[in-house]
Every structure is written in C-alpha cells, then in structure tokens.
Scaffold this motif. Structure first.
Motif, PDB file in Angstrom:
ATOM      1  N   ILE A  20       0.840  -1.204   0.000  1.00 44.46           N
ATOM      2  CA  ILE A  20       0.000   0.000   0.000  1.00 44.46           C
ATOM      3  C   ILE A  20       0.878   1.260   0.000  1.00 44.46           C
ATOM      4  N   ALA A  21       1.954   1.216   0.785  1.00 46.41           N
ATOM      5  CA  ALA A  21       2.870   2.369   0.835  1.00 46.41           C
ATOM      6  C   ALA A  21       3.519   2.589  -0.541  1.00 46.41           C
ATOM      7  N   ARG A  22       3.829   1.482  -1.236  1.00 45.11           N
ATOM      8  CA  ARG A  22       4.418   1.602  -2.591  1.00 45.11           C
ATOM      9  C   ARG A  22       3.423   2.305  -3.528  1.00 45.11           C
ATOM     10  N   HIS A  23       2.158   1.912  -3.442  1.00 40.21           N
ATOM     11  CA  HIS A  23       1.142   2.547  -4.295  1.00 40.21           C
ATOM     12  C   HIS A  23       1.032   4.049  -3.975  1.00 40.21           C
ATOM     13  N   GLU A  24       1.050   4.370  -2.696  1.00 45.82           N
ATOM     14  CA  GLU A  24       0.893   5.782  -2.322  1.00 45.82           C
ATOM     15  C   GLU A  24       2.064   6.623  -2.814  1.00 45.82           C
ATOM     16  N   LYS A  25       3.258   6.063  -2.669  1.00 46.72           N
ATOM     17  CA  LYS A  25       4.464   6.789  -3.079  1.00 46.72           C
ATOM     18  C   LYS A  25       4.461   7.041  -4.597  1.00 46.72           C
ATOM     19  N   VAL A  26       4.123   6.002  -5.332  1.00 50.70           N
ATOM     20  CA  VAL A  26       4.112   6.117  -6.792  1.00 50.70           C
ATOM     21  C   VAL A  26       3.031   7.114  -7.240  1.00 50.70           C
ATOM     22  N   ALA A  27       1.870   7.039  -6.592  1.00 49.33           N
ATOM     23  CA  ALA A  27       0.762   7.934  -6.962  1.00 49.33           C
ATOM     24  C   ALA A  27       1.140   9.395  -6.694  1.00 49.33           C
ATOM     25  N   GLU A  28       1.793   9.606  -5.564  1.00 50.62           N
ATOM     26  CA  GLU A  28       2.194  10.973  -5.205  1.00 50.62           C
ATOM     27  C   GLU A  28       3.181  11.522  -6.241  1.00 50.62           C
ATOM     28  N   TYR A  29       4.138  10.668  -6.604  1.00 50.29           N
ATOM     29  CA  TYR A  29       5.125  11.057  -7.612  1.00 50.29           C
ATOM     30  C   TYR A  29       4.418  11.394  -8.931  1.00 50.29           C
ATOM     31  N   CYS A  30       3.481  10.546  -9.301  1.00 53.73           N
ATOM     32  CA  CYS A  30       2.770  10.721 -10.574  1.00 53.73           C
ATOM     33  C   CYS A  30       2.013  12.057 -10.585  1.00 53.73           C
ATOM     34  N   ARG A  31       1.311  12.331  -9.498  1.00 57.37           N
ATOM     35  CA  ARG A  31       0.535  13.582  -9.442  1.00 57.37           C
ATOM     36  C   ARG A  31       1.461  14.798  -9.534  1.00 57.37           C
ATOM     37  N   LYS A  32       2.586  14.713  -8.839  1.00 56.56           N
ATOM     38  CA  LYS A  32       3.530  15.842  -8.824  1.00 56.56           C
ATOM     39  C   LYS A  32       4.086  16.072 -10.230  1.00 56.56           C
ATOM     40  N   ARG A  33       4.507  14.996 -10.869  1.00 57.56           N
ATOM     41  CA  ARG A  33       5.116  15.119 -12.205  1.00 57.56           C
ATOM     42  C   ARG A  33       4.129  15.674 -13.231  1.00 57.56           C
ATOM     43  N   VAL A  34       2.895  15.153 -13.246  1.00 57.21           N
ATOM     44  CA  VAL A  34       1.969  15.640 -14.288  1.00 57.21           C
ATOM     45  C   VAL A  34       1.657  17.129 -14.071  1.00 57.21           C
ATOM     46  N   GLN A  35       1.594  17.540 -12.822  1.00 55.89           N
ATOM     47  CA  GLN A  35       1.330  18.961 -12.573  1.00 55.89           C
ATOM     48  C   GLN A  35       2.528  19.819 -12.987  1.00 55.89           C
ATOM     49  N   GLU A  36       3.717  19.298 -12.737  1.00 56.32           N
ATOM     50  CA  GLU A  36       4.928  20.023 -13.168  1.00 56.32           C
ATOM     51  C   GLU A  36       4.988  20.174 -14.687  1.00 56.32           C
ATOM     52  N   MET A  37       4.359  19.236 -15.384  1.00 57.89           N
ATOM     53  CA  MET A  37       4.319  19.316 -16.857  1.00 57.89           C
ATOM     54  C   MET A  37       3.281  20.310 -17.333  1.00 57.89           C
ATOM     55  N   GLY A  38       2.530  20.871 -16.400  1.00 58.96           N
ATOM     56  CA  GLY A  38       1.489  21.831 -16.782  1.00 58.96           C
ATOM     57  C   GLY A  38       0.139  21.177 -17.004  1.00 58.96           C
ATOM     58  N   LEU A  39       0.013  19.900 -16.665  1.00 59.25           N
ATOM     59  CA  LEU A  39      -1.277  19.217 -16.835  1.00 59.25           C
ATOM     60  C   LEU A  39      -2.137  19.419 -15.589  1.00 59.25           C
ATOM     61  N   ARG A  40      -3.441  19.265 -15.774  1.00 52.40           N
ATOM     62  CA  ARG A  40      -4.369  19.466 -14.650  1.00 52.40           C
ATOM     63  C   ARG A  40      -4.954  18.133 -14.207  1.00 52.40           C
ATOM     64  N   LEU A  41      -4.870  17.881 -12.924  1.00 60.05           N
ATOM     65  CA  LEU A  41      -5.449  16.653 -12.374  1.00 60.05           C
ATOM     66  C   LEU A  41      -6.971  16.752 -12.446  1.00 60.05           C
ATOM     67  N   TYR A  42      -7.634  15.628 -12.662  1.00 57.97           N
ATOM     68  CA  TYR A  42      -9.096  15.649 -12.746  1.00 57.97           C
ATOM     69  C   TYR A  42      -9.775  15.821 -11.383  1.00 57.97           C
ATOM     70  N   PRO A  43      -9.345  15.107 -10.321  1.00 61.88           N
ATOM     71  CA  PRO A  43     -10.052  15.264  -9.042  1.00 61.88           C
ATOM     72  C   PRO A  43     -10.051  16.719  -8.572  1.00 61.88           C
ATOM     73  N   ALA A  44     -11.210  17.172  -8.117  1.00 61.77           N
ATOM     74  CA  ALA A  44     -11.340  18.557  -7.648  1.00 61.77           C
ATOM     75  C   ALA A  44     -10.567  18.732  -6.350  1.00 61.77           C
ATOM     76  N   ALA A  45     -10.296  20.004  -6.011  1.00 64.90           N
ATOM     77  CA  ALA A  45      -9.628  20.292  -4.736  1.00 64.90           C
ATOM     78  C   ALA A  45     -10.500  19.717  -3.622  1.00 64.90           C
ATOM     79  N   GLY A  46      -9.899  19.032  -2.694  1.00 62.88           N
ATOM     80  CA  GLY A  46     -10.674  18.462  -1.585  1.00 62.88           C
ATOM     81  C   GLY A  46     -11.062  17.010  -1.825  1.00 62.88           C
ATOM     82  N   ALA A  47     -11.030  16.571  -3.085  1.00 63.16           N
ATOM     83  CA  ALA A  47     -11.332  15.154  -3.362  1.00 63.16           C
ATOM     84  C   ALA A  47     -10.103  14.332  -2.989  1.00 63.16           C
TER      85      ALA A  47
END
Ligand code: PLP
Length: 362
Positions: A265-292
């Motif tokens: 579970i910790a591996r999944h969380e770490k990878v997901a966090e990395y993924c979210r950070k990278r896509v935002q750094e690329m200028g992409l927008r995450l779909y989940p709204a703030a607070g989701a």
C-alpha cells in the motif's frame, strides 16, 4: 497485434511471468479433487487478509462485473429499496443495474471529480428512504478518486441497513480496505487490477447477514452466490472451476502478502504521489477537484487543451506507452495513468511520464 513496452492502463494490468506461469500447467478435474478445493480455500484466505475480512470469500470464474451482478441478483428482489452513493461512472452504473432488477433506486449524487462528503445528506437519505442496501465505489477508476467507506459503514450500522455493497475492484491490493471493520457485507474485487493476475477471476467477501438474505432470495443463475455457501463443504461448485485462473490468483496473492500488505500500500501511495507531482509540473491538470481524495492506484488527468485524446494516445503508443482513455462523459476529456499492482513501480512510472513529457513538450 501491437504490444507496448510501458503498460500504464488501469486494468488489465501487466501480468508477471511468475503469475502467468502458475497457470501454465494441467491439473485434474477441479471440483472432483480435494487439491482444487484446498487451492480455492487458501486463495480465499489470502484474499480475506488483503480485504481484512474474516467473512467467507467467494471466488468465481469471470471478472469484476460478474461478482458485481451476482451479489445484486443474489440479494435483491424487485421492489427492494437501494440507496446508491455515486461519485462517478461505476457509482451510477450500480443504480442502473439495481433498476434493471426492478428495485426502487434513490441516488445521492456528487460530482464525478468529487469524493463522498456531505454525510448529513447521506444520513438524511438513509433515514428517509430506509434502504435494504447501500451501494458505493471505494475507488472510482474513471475519475481517479477514492471514497471513504468507513463513514458510510458507520451510518449503515446506526440505521440498521441490512446490506452495504462496496465495489473495491480497483482498490483491493493497492489501498487500505477493511471490509469487516467498515461493516461491508459485499466487498467486491477482480483479478486484473491491483493483483495483476489475468482478467479471469472475480471475488467477494460475503457477511453472515448477506448469506441469510441470499438464502431468503434464493436466486438461481450462472452468477448466483447461493451455491458457494456450501461449495467447499460439499466439494461441489456450480460449474467447472477455472483451475489455472485460480492458481494464478493464488500466486498473485502470495506475492503480494510476501511483500507485505502495508508495504504494498505504501508503494502505491508513493508512486501515486510522484505521478501527481510530475503531471502537474508538466502543466497538466489533475481531474479530481480540490478536496477530493486522489486514488493511490490511478491518476486521472485532463487531456490538455489544443490536443485530442486520440492524438495524444496515438503519439504515446508510437513511443511504446499505453495509458487509459475514458468512458461516458469523461471520454476524450480525461485520460488515466494506471499505477496499480505490477505498475505501481516508480521506475516504470518515471519512464512513462518522461515519454508523456517528451510527447507534450519535446
Ligand atoms: N468496478 C470498477 C471501479 C472498475 O474500475 C471496473 C473495471 O474497470 C469494474 C468494476 C469492472 O471490472 P471488470 O472490468 O474486471 O469486470
């Protein structure tokens, strides 16, 4: 047929050689042999550990949808009231499924980019509608969002709702699932998501209360749960079990538990966090709204403006990367990076995101 070097689809996930190999053997005649029953029982026990349940775990030949239908048909009759908590495509889908069975359905709806939140609203709906069953999705794969089952379980207990039905198909084995502590009566999963086994087996936990209701309803059909109540005791399954598929699921569970549920579970969380950070750094927008609550197993991202999903998808595939498109109202607007099971691998996700970045900006 094309194959891709970097698979990032949120199911079916890539299957390791080790898991494939577990099914590459010939066995005996399944239900006539004790060996199969032992394999079935052991696999169920491991799935129980992963879902944190002491309840019976039923394993069927098919995929997630089979268990989703089987549990509804086995426990509901026309006219029964079903309260559907929806934050996305699968949430709504359950309402449609229950309606097709002649049930009275009430939907408490939230945005597809949201997590269940207004508990006062949910509580009022339970009080007013007095459902026989509450349905919800723990991890909305198309939206890349998670829903809190714990809070709903508490309300279910408070109001004595007979059944809580939780689609945890894309969360089991990649996120915390506490089926019993959350008072879940049907906790539903499939082999092709975080367990990274072939798309061949469906499974679910069934609470004692759910078994009582299944007995009262008495549904008979290919997807019926009732025969599984006595399958182990009587060494008698309703149809020839898929020995190879069960063996692969068994191997997948064993690999997961050998690594350790918490670590996985910790591996999944770490990878997901990395993924979210990278896509935002690329200028992409995450779909989940703030607070989701974003999912630890899949990241949903808006297709960038000025580009179609078909074009982005084709360009990624040319470079050996395959990500997930979407369905319904999200089709063409939101794409998904599936980092679950074998794909919850930091190096793999990094490689995939490097290619995405190059495709967008390179
Ligand atoms: N529920 C959710 C949340 C899913 O993501 C899926 C598959 O994508 C299913 C159910 C259905 O599972 P399957 O396609 O394995 O039958």
């Amino acid at each position: 047929m094309k194959t891709y070097k970097i698979p990032m689809v949120p199911g079916p996930t890539s299957v390791s050689h080790e898991v494939l190999e577990a099914g590459m053997v010939n066995f005996g005649s399944a239900d006539l042999e004790r060996d199969y029953v032992d394999l079935y029982v052991e696999t169920g026990k491991m799935l129980g550990k992963i879902m944190q349940t002491e309840h019976t775990v039923v394993i069927q030949t098919g995929e997630g949808m089979l268990a989703l239908w089987g549990a509804l048909k086995s426990s509901l009759r026309a006219g029964d009231r079903v309260l559907v908590l929806s934050t996305g495509l699968f949430g709504y889908g359950m309402g449609e499924m229950a309606e097709s069975l002649g049930c009275k359905v009430r939907i408490v709806e939230f945005g597809f980019d949201e997590t269940l939140h207004d508990y006062a609203l949910i509580e009022a709906a339970i009080r007013d509608f007095q459902p026989k069953m509450i349905t919800m999705v723990q991890n909305e794969t198309p939206s890349g969002t998670m829903n809190p089952v714990e809070e709903v379980g508490r309300l279910k207990e408070k109001y004595g709702v007979p059944l809580l039905y939780v689609d945890a198909v894309s969360g089991i084995g990649g996120s915390v699932v506490k089926a019993d502590e959350w008072h879940v009566d049907f906790c539903l999963g499939g082999s092709q998501k975080c367990l990274s086994a072939p798309a061949s087996m469906a499974f679910l936990s069934v609470s004692p209360r759910a078994w009582e209701i299944i007995g009262e309803v008495g549904y008979a059909g290919y997807d019926a749960l009732l025969p599984y109540r006595t399958a182990v005791e009587q060494s008698y399954f309703p149809y020839t079990p898929y020995w190879q598929g069960t063996a692969q699921l068994h191997r997948a569970c064993r690999l997961l538990l050998e690594e350790g549920l918490e670590k996985v579970i910790a591996r999944h969380e770490k990878v997901a966090e990395y993924c979210r950070k990278r896509v935002q750094e690329m200028g992409l927008r995450l779909y989940p709204a703030a607070g989701a609550v974003p999912s630890p197993t899949v990241t949903a991202v808006y297709v960038p403006e000025g580009m179609t999903w078909a074009d982005l998808d084709a360009r990624l595939r040319d470079r050996g990367v395959v990500m997930g498109g979407n369905y319904g109202c999200l089709a063409g607007k939101v794409f998904r990076i599936g980092h679950m099971g074998t794909q919850a691998n930091l190096n793999l996700v990094k490689e995939a995101l490097d290619v995405l970045e190059e495709t967008l900006h390179g």
